[in-house]
Each structure stands twice: as structure tokens, then as C-alpha cells.
Design a protein around this motif. Sequence first.
Motif, PDB file in Angstrom:
ATOM      1  N   GLU A  82       2.646   2.572   2.521  1.00 23.18           N
ATOM      2  CA  GLU A  82       2.265   3.325   3.712  1.00 23.18           C
ATOM      3  C   GLU A  82       3.149   2.926   4.887  1.00 23.18           C
ATOM      4  O   GLU A  82       3.725   1.849   4.899  1.00 23.18           O
ATOM      5  N   PRO A  91       7.082  10.405   3.397  1.00 18.79           N
ATOM      6  CA  PRO A  91       5.968  10.055   4.275  1.00 18.79           C
ATOM      7  C   PRO A  91       5.195  11.299   4.707  1.00 18.79           C
ATOM      8  O   PRO A  91       5.790  12.299   5.087  1.00 18.79           O
ATOM      9  N   ALA A 125      -2.509   4.265   9.158  1.00 24.08           N
ATOM     10  CA  ALA A 125      -1.513   4.158   8.094  1.00 24.08           C
ATOM     11  C   ALA A 125      -1.235   5.541   7.533  1.00 24.08           C
ATOM     12  O   ALA A 125      -2.151   6.257   7.136  1.00 24.08           O
ATOM     13  N   TYR A 126       0.029   5.929   7.538  1.00 23.63           N
ATOM     14  CA  TYR A 126       0.458   7.206   6.970  1.00 23.63           C
ATOM     15  C   TYR A 126       0.845   6.982   5.512  1.00 23.63           C
ATOM     16  O   TYR A 126       1.667   6.114   5.216  1.00 23.63           O
ATOM     17  N   PRO A 127       0.305   7.775   4.584  1.00 24.61           N
ATOM     18  CA  PRO A 127       0.646   7.592   3.176  1.00 24.61           C
ATOM     19  C   PRO A 127       2.060   8.081   2.859  1.00 24.61           C
ATOM     20  O   PRO A 127       2.588   8.969   3.527  1.00 24.61           O
ATOM     21  N   THR A 180       0.819  -1.219   0.000  1.00 21.08           N
ATOM     22  CA  THR A 180       0.000   0.000   0.000  1.00 21.08           C
ATOM     23  C   THR A 180       0.851   1.265   0.000  1.00 21.08           C
ATOM     24  O   THR A 180       0.310   2.362  -0.085  1.00 21.08           O
ATOM     25  N   ALA A 212      -3.602  10.453   8.004  1.00 25.98           N
ATOM     26  CA  ALA A 212      -3.512   9.014   8.239  1.00 25.98           C
ATOM     27  C   ALA A 212      -4.852   8.341   7.970  1.00 25.98           C
ATOM     28  O   ALA A 212      -5.915   8.908   8.198  1.00 25.98           O
ATOM     29  N   ARG A 213      -4.757   7.113   7.479  1.00 29.31           N
ATOM     30  CA  ARG A 213      -5.947   6.310   7.182  1.00 29.31           C
ATOM     31  C   ARG A 213      -6.191   5.358   8.347  1.00 29.31           C
ATOM     32  O   ARG A 213      -5.275   4.713   8.845  1.00 29.31           O
TER      33      ARG A 213
END
Length: 82
Positions: A42, A59, A51-53, A40, A66-67
Motif C-alpha cells: 500500500e 496504485p 492507505a491506498y491499495p 501490505t 483508501a483504508r
Amino acid sequence: MAGACESERPGKPTHAFDLALLEFLVCRLSKKPLRYEASTNELINDELGIAYPIIDGIPNMIPQAARMMAHQNKKQEDMEQH
């Protein structure tokens, strides 16, 4: 000039994430280490389920970006209970 265009093909990432950064990066919320998820692209905090893209190899550590990964946390909790 044709050589310059070849390196910018669509679909190919132009900047890869440098895994050496994992030694220094921590979650801004928990201050705990993160893991890199290549599928992904991330940085993952399994404890908080976020999850940080990573965009163009950089980053995005802003908590609002964040997701949430609530479904994965639920799976992990179920596995730990059995």
C-alpha cells in the motif's frame, strides 16, 4: 506454451510496484508525499492515517478506496506525547 504458464503462478505478484513512482505520486487529499509499505503493498499517508491499495502494480488513488489506519495514528500520537 508451457513457458507462458510458468510466469503466472498463483501466489506470486505478476506486477510489482515501481518505487520510482513515489517521486511523482502524492496523496489526492493532502497533496503530500506517500510512502510505500511493502508488507501490505500500500501507499501510506501517515499524516491522514490512510492507505491506498496497490493492485497488480497500479496504485488505486481513489480516496474512497483508501483504508483508514486510525489505530496506527493513535499509537504514533501516544509515542510522541511520551
